[in-house]
Design a protein around this motif. Structure first.
Motif, PDB file in Angstrom:
ATOM      1  N   UNK A   1     -47.663 -60.334 -23.680  1.00 44.22           N
ATOM      2  CA  UNK A   1     -49.125 -59.644 -22.823  1.00 44.22           C
ATOM      3  C   UNK A   1     -47.952 -59.262 -21.163  1.00 44.22           C
ATOM      4  N   UNK A   2     -47.117 -60.419 -20.364  1.00 42.69           N
ATOM      5  CA  UNK A   2     -47.042 -60.721 -19.568  1.00 42.69           C
ATOM      6  C   UNK A   2     -45.547 -59.066 -19.799  1.00 42.69           C
ATOM      7  N   UNK A   3     -44.855 -59.932 -20.413  1.00 39.50           N
ATOM      8  CA  UNK A   3     -43.880 -58.840 -21.096  1.00 39.50           C
ATOM      9  C   UNK A   3     -44.062 -56.969 -21.272  1.00 39.50           C
ATOM     10  N   UNK A   4     -45.178 -57.254 -22.071  1.00 36.29           N
ATOM     11  CA  UNK A   4     -45.970 -55.235 -21.853  1.00 36.29           C
ATOM     12  C   UNK A   4     -46.192 -54.700 -20.294  1.00 36.29           C
ATOM     13  N   UNK A   5     -46.784 -55.662 -19.541  1.00 37.78           N
ATOM     14  CA  UNK A   5     -47.053 -55.671 -17.869  1.00 37.78           C
ATOM     15  C   UNK A   5     -46.298 -55.409 -17.006  1.00 37.78           C
ATOM     16  N   UNK A   6     -44.811 -56.261 -17.562  1.00 41.33           N
ATOM     17  CA  UNK A   6     -43.172 -56.376 -17.275  1.00 41.33           C
ATOM     18  C   UNK A   6     -43.976 -56.793 -15.899  1.00 41.33           C
ATOM     19  N   UNK A   7     -44.929 -58.239 -15.820  1.00 39.62           N
ATOM     20  CA  UNK A   7     -44.968 -58.974 -14.571  1.00 39.62           C
ATOM     21  C   UNK A   7     -44.213 -59.951 -15.069  1.00 39.62           C
ATOM     22  N   UNK A   8     -42.812 -60.771 -13.396  1.00 48.15           N
ATOM     23  CA  UNK A   8     -42.270 -61.825 -13.740  1.00 48.15           C
ATOM     24  C   UNK A   8     -43.257 -62.795 -13.776  1.00 48.15           C
TER      25      UNK A   8
ATOM     26  N   UNK B   1     -56.035 -46.460 -28.629  1.00 46.41           N
ATOM     27  CA  UNK B   1     -55.038 -46.772 -27.907  1.00 46.41           C
ATOM     28  C   UNK B   1     -54.438 -48.297 -27.525  1.00 46.41           C
ATOM     29  N   UNK B   2     -53.825 -49.113 -28.068  1.00 41.36           N
ATOM     30  CA  UNK B   2     -53.285 -50.583 -27.749  1.00 41.36           C
ATOM     31  C   UNK B   2     -53.479 -50.892 -26.425  1.00 41.36           C
ATOM     32  N   UNK B   3     -54.228 -52.121 -26.603  1.00 41.47           N
ATOM     33  CA  UNK B   3     -54.610 -53.121 -25.639  1.00 41.47           C
ATOM     34  C   UNK B   3     -54.004 -54.470 -25.685  1.00 41.47           C
ATOM     35  N   UNK B   4     -55.495 -55.175 -24.179  1.00 36.45           N
ATOM     36  CA  UNK B   4     -55.201 -56.596 -24.834  1.00 36.45           C
ATOM     37  C   UNK B   4     -55.606 -57.204 -25.815  1.00 36.45           C
ATOM     38  N   UNK B   5     -56.348 -56.195 -26.149  1.00 37.09           N
ATOM     39  CA  UNK B   5     -57.138 -56.947 -27.322  1.00 37.09           C
ATOM     40  C   UNK B   5     -56.540 -57.386 -28.854  1.00 37.09           C
TER      41      UNK B   5
ATOM     42  N   UNK C   1     -54.770 -51.977 -13.835  1.00 42.22           N
ATOM     43  CA  UNK C   1     -55.807 -51.101 -14.928  1.00 42.22           C
ATOM     44  C   UNK C   1     -55.181 -51.000 -16.322  1.00 42.22           C
ATOM     45  N   UNK C   2     -53.406 -51.609 -16.229  1.00 45.39           N
ATOM     46  CA  UNK C   2     -53.176 -51.610 -18.173  1.00 45.39           C
ATOM     47  C   UNK C   2     -53.733 -52.603 -18.774  1.00 45.39           C
TER      48      UNK C   2
ATOM     49  N   UNK D   1     -55.054 -60.207 -17.006  1.00 46.83           N
ATOM     50  CA  UNK D   1     -55.539 -58.705 -16.733  1.00 46.83           C
ATOM     51  C   UNK D   1     -56.486 -58.051 -15.028  1.00 46.83           C
ATOM     52  N   UNK D   2     -56.867 -59.476 -14.621  1.00 46.83           N
ATOM     53  CA  UNK D   2     -57.599 -58.895 -13.582  1.00 46.83           C
ATOM     54  C   UNK D   2     -56.889 -59.304 -12.274  1.00 46.83           C
ATOM     55  N   UNK D   3     -55.482 -60.003 -12.313  1.00 41.65           N
ATOM     56  CA  UNK D   3     -54.693 -60.000 -11.468  1.00 41.65           C
ATOM     57  C   UNK D   3     -53.308 -59.244 -11.022  1.00 41.65           C
ATOM     58  N   UNK D   4     -52.664 -59.107 -12.052  1.00 42.44           N
ATOM     59  CA  UNK D   4     -51.786 -58.139 -12.610  1.00 42.44           C
ATOM     60  C   UNK D   4     -51.858 -57.339 -13.354  1.00 42.44           C
TER      61      UNK D   4
END
Length: 223
Positions: free
Chosen positions: A18-25, A167-171, A80-81, A74-77
Motif C-alpha cells: 500500500x505504501x509503495x502504491x501511494x509513494x509514501x516514504x 478501479x483498483x483500491x485499498x480493498x 483521496x487515492x 489512507x486517511x493521513x497519507x
C-alpha cells in the motif's frame, strides 16, 4: 517518518505494498519468525503488547491490525487515492472488504493451517487419533467453508476486475493476503479463472514488486 514493523511471510506485506502504491516514504524494520514455532519474535512486543505484525509507528503512536493500519494510511497519507469518494456505494463496498478480509476470510484459512499441522505436533501415540479428528474437522467444516468463500470471491470478481468496482483500491490490497493464502493452502485457483487472474494482475503491479524487494522473501507471491 512512518515506520513499518514487518514480519517475514505475514500480513504486513500488504502494508508495504500500500505504501509503495501511494509513494509514501517509510522506514522498514524487519523481524524474523522463530524457526521452531514460526511465531513472531518477542521483540515485537516492545512495539505492541500482542507482539503481532503489522504494526506501524508514527509520531509516537503505534497502530496495529491490518485493517486499522490501512485506514490510517489512507486517511493521513492517501490524499483521496486508492479509495472511492466517502459516502458513495463504492466507498462502502471498499470498507466492507477491508473488514471482511480479516473478519470472515482469514478464520477458515487459519483453521486449515492449524488442522493441517496439528497431527505432526501431537505425541506419537496420539498421532493417529489427532490425525483422524483433524481430517474430519477439515472435511466436515473447514473445507466446505473455504469453498463457500472461494466461490464468493470468484462471483464478485465476475462483476468487476477489482473488489470495490472497476478501479483498483485499498480493498484489493487488503484482500490480497486471503487470496494468496487460499491459493497456497486450498487450491483456490482451480476452476476459478477470475480469482487466478486477480492474483496474476496484482503480482505484476510495479508497486507490488517494489514491496517484495523491500520486505524480503514472501512465500505467497507465486502465480
Amino acid at each position: 517518518m512512518l515506520t513499518v514493523h514487518h514480519l517475514e511471510n505475514s500480513r504486513s506485506q500488504r502494508v508495504l505494498w500500500l505504501l509503495e502504491e501511494l509513494a509514501v516514504p517509510y522506514e522498514l524494520i524487519r523481524y524474523d519468525r522463530d524457526p521452531q514455532t514460526m511465531l513472531a519474535p518477542a521483540a515485537l512486543r516492545a512495539i505492541h503488547p500482542l507482539g503481532k505484525s503489522p504494526v506501524i509507528t508514527e509520531d509516537g503512536e503505534a497502530i496495529a491490525e491490518t485493517g486499522a493500519v490501512v485506514e490510517y494510511i489512507l486517511e493521513r497519507h492517501g490524499q483521496g487515492r486508492l479509495a472511492p469518494p466517502a459516502g458513495t456505494s463504492a466507498h462502502r463496498r471498499m470498507r466492507y472488504w477491508l473488514h471482511y478480509a480479516e473478519g470472515s476470510a482469514m478464520p477458515p484459512l487459519l483453521l486449515k493451517l492449524v488442522f493441517g499441522t496439528l497431527p505432526a505436533r501431537a505425541p506419537a501415540l496420539m498421532r493417529p487419533i489427532v490425525n483422524a479428528i483433524a481430517k474430519r474437522a477439515q472435511s466436515g467444516f473447514v473445507d466446505p467453508q473455504l469453498q463457500l468463500h472461494f466461490d464468493y470471491w470468484e462471483g464478485e470478481l465476475e462483476k468487476a476486475e477489482w473488489f470495490a468496482g472497476p478501479e483498483f483500491s485499498a480493498a484489493d490490497v487488503m484482500m490480497s493476503f486471503p487470496l494468496e493464502a487460499a491459493a497456497d493452502r486450498g487450491a483456490a485457483r482451480v476452476g476459478r479463472p477470475k480469482l487466478a487472474a486477480f492474483l496474476k494482475r496484482i503480482h505484476q503491479r510495479p508497486a507490488y514488486r517494489r514491496a517484495l524487494e523491500r520486505g524480503g522473501p514472501y512465500a505467497y507471491a507465486g502465480d
